[in-house]
Design a protein around this motif. Structure first.
Motif, PDB file in Angstrom:
ATOM      1  N   ALA A  36       0.797  -1.296  -0.068  1.00  0.00           N
ATOM      2  CA  ALA A  36       0.005  -0.094   0.006  1.00  0.00           C
ATOM      3  C   ALA A  36       0.888   1.476   0.026  1.00  0.00           C
ATOM      4  CB  ALA A  36      -0.873  -0.085   1.137  1.00  0.00           C
ATOM      5  N   ASN A  37       1.853   1.237   0.640  1.00  0.00           N
ATOM      6  CA  ASN A  37       2.746   2.511   0.824  1.00  0.00           C
ATOM      7  C   ASN A  37       3.615   2.552  -0.362  1.00  0.00           C
ATOM      8  OD1 ASN A  37       2.103   3.259   3.439  1.00  0.00           O
ATOM      9  ND2 ASN A  37       3.415   1.998   4.440  1.00  0.00           N
ATOM     10  N   LEU A  38       3.664   1.581  -1.424  1.00  0.00           N
ATOM     11  CA  LEU A  38       4.229   2.012  -2.655  1.00  0.00           C
ATOM     12  C   LEU A  38       3.363   2.822  -3.331  1.00  0.00           C
ATOM     13  CD1 LEU A  38       5.209  -1.680  -3.937  1.00  0.00           C
ATOM     14  CD2 LEU A  38       6.910   0.086  -3.171  1.00  0.00           C
ATOM     15  N   ARG A  39       2.201   3.193  -3.143  1.00  0.00           N
ATOM     16  CA  ARG A  39       1.117   3.950  -3.746  1.00  0.00           C
ATOM     17  C   ARG A  39       0.928   3.811  -5.332  1.00  0.00           C
ATOM     18  NH1 ARG A  39       2.445   9.946  -1.231  1.00  0.00           N
ATOM     19  NH2 ARG A  39       0.545  10.549  -2.556  1.00  0.00           N
ATOM     20  N   TYR A  40       1.187   2.393  -5.819  1.00  0.00           N
ATOM     21  CA  TYR A  40       1.044   1.940  -7.195  1.00  0.00           C
ATOM     22  C   TYR A  40      -0.262   1.288  -7.261  1.00  0.00           C
ATOM     23  CZ  TYR A  40       5.990   2.618  -7.269  1.00  0.00           C
ATOM     24  OH  TYR A  40       7.516   3.041  -7.088  1.00  0.00           O
ATOM     25  N   PHE A  41      -0.736   0.907  -6.000  1.00  0.00           N
ATOM     26  CA  PHE A  41      -1.964  -0.188  -6.071  1.00  0.00           C
ATOM     27  C   PHE A  41      -2.880   0.470  -5.030  1.00  0.00           C
ATOM     28  CE2 PHE A  41       1.845  -2.894  -6.074  1.00  0.00           C
ATOM     29  CZ  PHE A  41       1.768  -3.317  -7.431  1.00  0.00           C
ATOM     30  N   ASN A  42      -4.290   0.175  -5.416  1.00  0.00           N
ATOM     31  CA  ASN A  42      -5.495   0.648  -4.292  1.00  0.00           C
ATOM     32  C   ASN A  42      -5.297  -0.073  -3.100  1.00  0.00           C
ATOM     33  OD1 ASN A  42      -7.790   1.189  -3.171  1.00  0.00           O
ATOM     34  ND2 ASN A  42      -9.047   0.059  -4.934  1.00  0.00           N
ATOM     35  N   PRO A  43      -4.989   0.717  -2.206  1.00  0.00           N
ATOM     36  CA  PRO A  43      -4.796   0.083  -0.774  1.00  0.00           C
ATOM     37  C   PRO A  43      -6.131  -0.672  -0.391  1.00  0.00           C
ATOM     38  CG  PRO A  43      -4.966   2.452  -0.471  1.00  0.00           C
ATOM     39  CD  PRO A  43      -4.867   2.202  -2.088  1.00  0.00           C
ATOM     40  N   GLU A  44      -7.160  -0.431  -0.634  1.00  0.00           N
ATOM     41  CA  GLU A  44      -8.726  -0.945  -0.260  1.00  0.00           C
ATOM     42  C   GLU A  44      -8.596  -2.152  -1.111  1.00  0.00           C
ATOM     43  OE1 GLU A  44     -10.152   0.327   2.247  1.00  0.00           O
ATOM     44  OE2 GLU A  44      -9.048   2.013   2.370  1.00  0.00           O
ATOM     45  N   SER A  45      -7.824  -2.646  -2.138  1.00  0.00           N
ATOM     46  CA  SER A  45      -7.902  -3.756  -2.824  1.00  0.00           C
ATOM     47  C   SER A  45      -6.794  -4.647  -3.046  1.00  0.00           C
ATOM     48  CB  SER A  45      -8.282  -3.442  -4.396  1.00  0.00           C
ATOM     49  OG  SER A  45      -9.407  -2.469  -4.508  1.00  0.00           O
ATOM     50  N   ILE A  46      -5.946  -4.498  -2.042  1.00  0.00           N
ATOM     51  CA  ILE A  46      -4.895  -5.574  -1.821  1.00  0.00           C
ATOM     52  C   ILE A  46      -5.397  -6.600  -0.812  1.00  0.00           C
ATOM     53  CG2 ILE A  46      -2.504  -6.016  -0.979  1.00  0.00           C
ATOM     54  CD1 ILE A  46      -2.214  -2.811  -1.588  1.00  0.00           C
ATOM     55  N   VAL A  47      -5.442  -7.986  -1.753  1.00  0.00           N
ATOM     56  CA  VAL A  47      -6.057  -9.052  -0.964  1.00  0.00           C
ATOM     57  C   VAL A  47      -5.134 -10.161  -0.980  1.00  0.00           C
ATOM     58  CG1 VAL A  47      -7.889 -10.653  -0.910  1.00  0.00           C
ATOM     59  CG2 VAL A  47      -8.193  -8.374  -1.702  1.00  0.00           C
ATOM     60  N   PRO A  48      -4.444 -10.547   0.174  1.00  0.00           N
ATOM     61  CA  PRO A  48      -3.642 -12.002   0.262  1.00  0.00           C
ATOM     62  C   PRO A  48      -4.324 -13.121   0.346  1.00  0.00           C
ATOM     63  CG  PRO A  48      -3.712 -10.801   2.342  1.00  0.00           C
ATOM     64  CD  PRO A  48      -4.641  -9.986   1.419  1.00  0.00           C
ATOM     65  N   ASN A  49      -4.056 -14.267  -0.460  1.00  0.00           N
ATOM     66  CA  ASN A  49      -4.870 -15.350  -0.490  1.00  0.00           C
ATOM     67  C   ASN A  49      -4.003 -16.498  -0.145  1.00  0.00           C
ATOM     68  OD1 ASN A  49      -6.928 -17.210  -1.190  1.00  0.00           O
ATOM     69  ND2 ASN A  49      -6.391 -17.005  -3.372  1.00  0.00           N
ATOM     70  N   PRO A  50      -4.005 -16.721   0.913  1.00  0.00           N
ATOM     71  CA  PRO A  50      -3.275 -18.237   1.431  1.00  0.00           C
ATOM     72  C   PRO A  50      -4.099 -19.308   0.808  1.00  0.00           C
ATOM     73  CG  PRO A  50      -3.847 -16.989   3.205  1.00  0.00           C
ATOM     74  CD  PRO A  50      -4.510 -16.201   2.306  1.00  0.00           C
ATOM     75  N   ILE A  51      -3.411 -20.397   0.273  1.00  0.00           N
ATOM     76  CA  ILE A  51      -3.959 -21.619  -0.466  1.00  0.00           C
ATOM     77  C   ILE A  51      -3.081 -22.601   0.223  1.00  0.00           C
ATOM     78  CG2 ILE A  51      -4.498 -22.779  -2.504  1.00  0.00           C
ATOM     79  CD1 ILE A  51      -3.807 -20.170  -4.214  1.00  0.00           C
ATOM     80  N   PRO A  52      -3.848 -23.157   1.280  1.00  0.00           N
ATOM     81  CA  PRO A  52      -3.161 -24.237   2.367  1.00  0.00           C
ATOM     82  C   PRO A  52      -2.874 -25.605   1.460  1.00  0.00           C
ATOM     83  CG  PRO A  52      -5.108 -23.665   3.085  1.00  0.00           C
ATOM     84  CD  PRO A  52      -5.031 -22.959   2.101  1.00  0.00           C
ATOM     85  N   ASN A  53      -1.935 -26.382   1.862  1.00  0.00           N
ATOM     86  CA  ASN A  53      -2.000 -27.833   1.287  1.00  0.00           C
ATOM     87  C   ASN A  53      -1.625 -28.522   2.533  1.00  0.00           C
ATOM     88  OD1 ASN A  53      -1.498 -30.320   0.101  1.00  0.00           O
ATOM     89  ND2 ASN A  53       0.029 -29.593  -1.276  1.00  0.00           N
ATOM     90  N   PRO A  54      -2.681 -29.221   3.244  1.00  0.00           N
ATOM     91  CA  PRO A  54      -2.538 -29.785   4.562  1.00  0.00           C
ATOM     92  C   PRO A  54      -1.850 -30.893   4.510  1.00  0.00           C
ATOM     93  CG  PRO A  54      -4.607 -28.945   4.510  1.00  0.00           C
ATOM     94  CD  PRO A  54      -4.425 -28.631   2.858  1.00  0.00           C
ATOM     95  N   SER A  55      -1.943 -31.748   3.406  1.00  0.00           N
ATOM     96  CA  SER A  55      -1.273 -32.919   3.297  1.00  0.00           C
ATOM     97  C   SER A  55       0.213 -32.999   3.155  1.00  0.00           C
ATOM     98  CB  SER A  55      -1.800 -33.672   2.108  1.00  0.00           C
ATOM     99  OG  SER A  55      -1.422 -33.140   0.912  1.00  0.00           O
ATOM    100  N   GLU A  56       0.612 -31.850   2.900  1.00  0.00           N
ATOM    101  CA  GLU A  56       2.106 -31.698   2.614  1.00  0.00           C
ATOM    102  C   GLU A  56       2.657 -30.517   3.606  1.00  0.00           C
ATOM    103  OE1 GLU A  56       3.554 -30.885  -1.468  1.00  0.00           O
ATOM    104  OE2 GLU A  56       2.619 -32.711  -2.020  1.00  0.00           O
ATOM    105  N   SER A  57       1.839 -29.957   4.524  1.00  0.00           N
ATOM    106  CA  SER A  57       2.241 -28.982   5.313  1.00  0.00           C
ATOM    107  C   SER A  57       2.772 -27.680   4.932  1.00  0.00           C
ATOM    108  CB  SER A  57       3.030 -29.522   6.660  1.00  0.00           C
ATOM    109  OG  SER A  57       2.199 -30.396   7.172  1.00  0.00           O
ATOM    110  N   THR A  58       2.209 -27.468   3.569  1.00  0.00           N
ATOM    111  CA  THR A  58       2.805 -26.400   2.908  1.00  0.00           C
ATOM    112  C   THR A  58       1.537 -25.250   2.567  1.00  0.00           C
ATOM    113  OG1 THR A  58       2.511 -27.316   0.888  1.00  0.00           O
ATOM    114  CG2 THR A  58       4.494 -27.487   1.980  1.00  0.00           C
ATOM    115  N   VAL A  59       2.053 -24.160   2.144  1.00  0.00           N
ATOM    116  CA  VAL A  59       1.011 -22.938   1.830  1.00  0.00           C
ATOM    117  C   VAL A  59       1.512 -22.262   0.722  1.00  0.00           C
ATOM    118  CG1 VAL A  59       1.851 -21.497   3.443  1.00  0.00           C
ATOM    119  CG2 VAL A  59      -0.557 -21.070   2.596  1.00  0.00           C
ATOM    120  N   ASP A  60       0.598 -22.152  -0.469  1.00  0.00           N
ATOM    121  CA  ASP A  60       0.943 -21.053  -1.631  1.00  0.00           C
ATOM    122  C   ASP A  60       0.396 -19.515  -0.914  1.00  0.00           C
ATOM    123  OD1 ASP A  60       2.407 -22.931  -2.849  1.00  0.00           O
ATOM    124  OD2 ASP A  60       0.527 -23.540  -4.313  1.00  0.00           O
TER     125      ASP A  60
END
Length: 884
Positions: A464-488
């Motif tokens: 958000a502080n870069l000021r290149y992107f809409n701060p209200e629309s920055i969305v992190p999306n964790p995609i977990p993989n429980p079988s391998e104990s990893t996350v994208d």
């Protein structure tokens, strides 16, 4: 929406379906189908199977015949009974498309056991144009975007119903609950089978909420229940006189009867009912908001221990002028926590988790506090963050009420810790302009690291502080993989314009001043020589290039240029800044005139900035070398230093130590911003063995020496949603090494006004805005007949901000403020409590193309000695900076 047909319409459709297939004859008669010039008899009492030998479509102009045949359900080679249900079913399917006014299926030929069919259709008219009546152009433009109606759309009943519903919903959200829509059709004389639509909208009067009546409440007053509703509010009221008489009588009666509590309740009800101010919230009724507000009422009861509270009944009625709402609540008993147990925790002991939870045995039941301290507390620690910040992405905590007895609750919090998860892949989505490496270098989440929720939150802040992107629309999306104990982790961003243009003309100091400025905040220097990169400028590498030109004619011209590389070398966040500026002031006489007076300034700055890891990674360190040269020629009447002719040089080193943790740059809601800076020149007088008491000012200040200290602090808190309290303190001191030289006439502080620097910045002065006073008036302007400004200043600001729009294309917020400040000549007269005061209100508009625009009205309460009219009512305007 299901379409209702009246009986007459239904019979008409059935008759069409029968007539287009066969002709119904009296009972026991033979039905006839005419085929070309031959007549074949079909016995309706004995249907016969035929194979469809071919299907043609007639009467259409804009539709695909093959698609229509497919929609009918008929196909070549299919066996159908004549007469039979499949033909009737085909007619129904085509009719249900809503595209036709008439559907007719006939047999064109029978050859042996094959029948050849023709589907004859009459298309509904299409829309050629549409217009609105009864509403403003701006309202019509908003509705156009919603109904998405284009030329060539088929004019169906469903289309008309959809348009009507969209318009009614649009105005319902604005409080017009009785909106009526009539869609008129006019034949288009220029195009066959086309019509023009005239959409006549009658909004009627806006429906406001006259009263919200609460019943069933005993623990909370009516006003306390109403205050829990965030969006649904009663209409404001100011009616002090009519009920005043009964109030006096009732209060006196209660006091004489020794019922002071009842008297106080009557006084409270008087003010609640007759003094309701509505500034930030209107009294319009929106059903979705009303449903959410009923949930908020229950949540408020839950937060005070009323676990069983609910809204048992509600109704609304309209009296012809206002809408009235009746709400009945059931409070139930107030509950307390009797016992809290943790089950399944192995990483942290129960005592540590209980300390984070912050709920003790015997505390009032508070569902909101339980959920906040268990799952996510934006203002402090919570149990989930304690696990997730150390990789336990699959952690869960389930609070279970194992026993509810009388007014006591036994709580068991069941923990599932899971295994620590490591980050597998990190991706960025939506950066259509900014290059990947610019975004990736700001990420705090890297492949191979343990998952950390705090790192994700910090990454969102940095993006958000870069000021290149809409701060209200920055969305992190964790995609977990429980079988391998990893996350994208995928970050979705929305690009917004980072470049700015300043093109303005203003009036000040008796002159019209023109400014042209360009700021490219996401520049790419490495692509400057690539022709295809100029769209319109090379961009995407996060560099900053700023160009600015200012003039009011031949008497003043100024230009500047600066370039910043935020990641010098591309490996570490070390920034390099190069800047140059030049200004020329003159009395506008020709160069050949001996009376011509000029004042030229040239400056060069080379700076390095660095992000620090200690004390934490919010700290920064900036260092710079500054070179400035002041050349005066016959300028003593305007700038009284020495003879008015000569050269003065400034060579200084500047260091700034700061910490910034604000949530976002345009409308920060939380965090702080602190910096302390020191600018110093070499102490020339300490080693040049000159007697400065005997030197003229031209020689004393030929090589300017000083030390300049500044402190800036800002804090932002959000006491209620969106409403932000901003507090700022500023302090500055300009000192000298040698008392024989004294304080330099350059680099002084000038306090008051809008804070805009430019053509009046002829001596390197630092201009500090202060609303409610004229430009530079809160300043010791004259000392020994010389305009020298102050060398000590302090300023305090308190602002209350509320956003009107957080749209990245136009961020707008309103504010009210109180300010106090002053400047002095030396610490001998410095008194941080001897300040000039002001208050007022204003608005800020951030447009990506133009930057931050400010407009303030302030009132200065204190007179400025020797400057009549410096205080009082003042308007201030600013561009690309805050008036602070």
């Amino acid at each position: 929406m299901r379409r209702r047909l009246n009986i007459k319409h239904t019979i008409h459709l059935l008759l069409i379906a029968c007539l287009v297939v066969v002709t119904i004859q009296p009972k026991n008669a033979l039905a006839q189908i005419q085929i070309g010039s031959d007549v074949s008899s079909i016995d309706y009492s004995s249907p016969k199977d035929y194979e469809i030998g071919g299907i043609t479509v007639s009467g259409i102009q804009y539709l695909d015949p093959q698609v229509l045949i497919m929609l009918s359900g008929l196909s070549v080679g299919q066996t159908v009974k004549v007469p039979g249900d499949k033909i009737t079913e085909a007619i129904r399917k085509l009719w249900d498309q809503g595209l036709f006014e008439n559907v007719n299926i006939t047999a064109t030929s029978i050859q042996g056991g094959k029948v050849f069919l023709n589907i004859d259709l009459r298309e509904r008219p299409r829309v050629s144009r549409f217009s609105f009546e009864g509403i403003r152009k701006s309202e019509a433009d908003d509705i156009r975007a919603k109904i998405n109606l284009t030329r060539g759309d088929v004019a169906t009943d469903h289309l008309f119903m959809r348009i009507s519903n969209i318009i009614k919903d649009h105005f319902s959200e604005k409080g017009f609950l009785n909106t009526q829509v009539e869609i008129k059709q006019e034949k288009d004389e220029d195009r066959e089978n086309y019509i023009s639509l005239i959409i006549d909208v009658d909004k009627n009067t806006k429906v406001r909420i006259g009263s919200i009546n609460i019943s069933g409440n005993e623990s909370f007053t009516d006003e306390q229940v109403r205050s829990a509703m965030r969006e649904t509010k009663e209409m404001g009221a100011f009616n002090p006189l009519d009920p005043l008489g009964p109030l006096v009588v009732n209060t006196a009666t209660d006091l004489l009867r020794l019922k002071p509590l009842r008297a106080l309740q009557g006084i409270e009800a008087y003010f609640t009912d007759n003094y309701r101010v509505r500034i930030l919230k209107s009294s319009k009724y929106i059903e979705n908001n009303y449903d959410e507000d009923k949930v908020l009422i229950v949540n408020k009861y839950n937060s005070k221990g009323y676990r069983d509270a609910k809204v048992v009944n509600d109704s609304a009625y309209f009296d012809g002028e206002y809408l009235h709402i009746d709400l009945e609540v059931y409070e139930g008993n107030q509950y307390y926590y009797r016992d809290i147990k943790w089950v399944g925790n192995t990483i942290y002991p129960s005592e540590a988790l209980s300390a984070i939870l912050g709920i003790q045995k015997g505390d009032v039941y508070n569902r909101e506090l339980l959920e906040t301290n268990l799952n996510y507390n934006p203002n402090g620690m919570d149990v989930t963050s304690q696990y997730m910040d150390f990789g336990y992405l699959f952690f869960s905590a389930d609070p279970v009420e194992v026993l509810v007895e009388n007014d006591s609750i036994d709580l068991e919090i069941r923990i599932r810790e899971g295994s620590p998860a490591r980050i597998s892949n990190v991706s960025i989505k939506g950066n259509t302009k900014t290059n990947d490496h610019v975004v990736i270098r700001e990420l705090r989440t890297r492949p191979g690291q343990l998952f950390s929720r705090s790192d994700i939150i910090r990454t969102v802040r940095e993006l958000a502080n870069l000021r290149y992107f809409n701060p209200e629309s920055i969305v992190p999306n964790p995609i977990p993989n429980p079988s391998e104990s990893t996350v994208d982790i995928e970050y979705t961003v929305e690009e917004t314009s980072a470049d700015q243009i300043e093109l303005s003309g203003g009036w000040g100091y008796g002159r019209i001043l023109g400014t042209l400025g360009l700021s490219f905040n996401n520049f790419s220097m490495r692509n400057v020589l690539k022709k295809e990169a100029w769209r319109p400028i090379p961009s995407g590498d996060g560099q900053k290039l700023a160009l600015r030109f200012q003039t009011y004619g031949s008497g003043y011209m100024s230009y500047s240029a600066s370039f910043t590389e935020p990641w010098l070398g591309g490996r570490k966040p070390t920034s390099l800044t190069l800047s140059y500026f030049h200004s020329t002031f003159s009395n506008a006489l020709p160069k050949s005139d001996t009376n011509r007076a000029t004042f030229k300034i040239n400056g060069l700055t080379i700076g390095l900035g660095k992000r620090l890891q200690w004390p934490d990674d919010f700290f920064t360190l900036y260092q710079a070398i500054n070179l400035q040269r002041y050349d005066l020629n016959n300028y003593a009447q305007i700038f009284k230093v020495g003879t008015g002719t000569g050269s003065f040089n400034v060579f200084s080193y500047n260091i700034v130590f700061g910490r910034s943790s604000i949530s976002q740059p345009i409308y920060p809601r939380s965090g702080s911003d602190f910096s302390i800076s020191l600018e110093v020149t070499p102490p020339y007088s300490a080693f040049n063995n000159k007697d400065y008491t005997q030197l003229e000012e031209n020689d004393r200040f030929k090589w300017v020496e000083f030390h300049k200290w500044k402190i800036n602090t800002s804090w932002y808190i959000e006491p209620v949603e969106k409403l932000v309290l901003a507090t700022r303190i500023r302090f500055g001191f300009l000192g000298n090494y040698n008392d024989d030289i004294g304080i330099t006439p350059f680099q002084r502080f000038y306090l008051g006004g809008d804070g805009l620097s430019g053509y009046n910045n002829l001596d390197g002065r630092e201009i500090i805005g202060m609303r409610g006073y004229g430009n530079e008036t809160v300043t010791p302007l004259y000392y020994q007949d010389k305009n020298i400004g102050g060398n000590v200043f302090t300023k305090y600001t308190l602002e209350l901000r509320y956003p009107l729009s957080l749209n990245p294309s136009a961020t707008i917020y309103a504010l009210t403020f109180v300010e106090a400040g002053n400047s002095w000549l030396g610490f001998g007269s410095f008194n941080p409590f001897d300040v000039k005061r002001s208050a007022g209100f204003g608005v800020r508009v951030f447009l990506p193309m133009f930057g931050l625009l400010g407009l303030d009205w302030g009132y200065g309460f204190d007179e400025i000695q020797g400057i009549p009219g410096a205080n009082g009512s003042q308007f201030h305007f600013s561009i690309n900076q805050s008036i602070d």
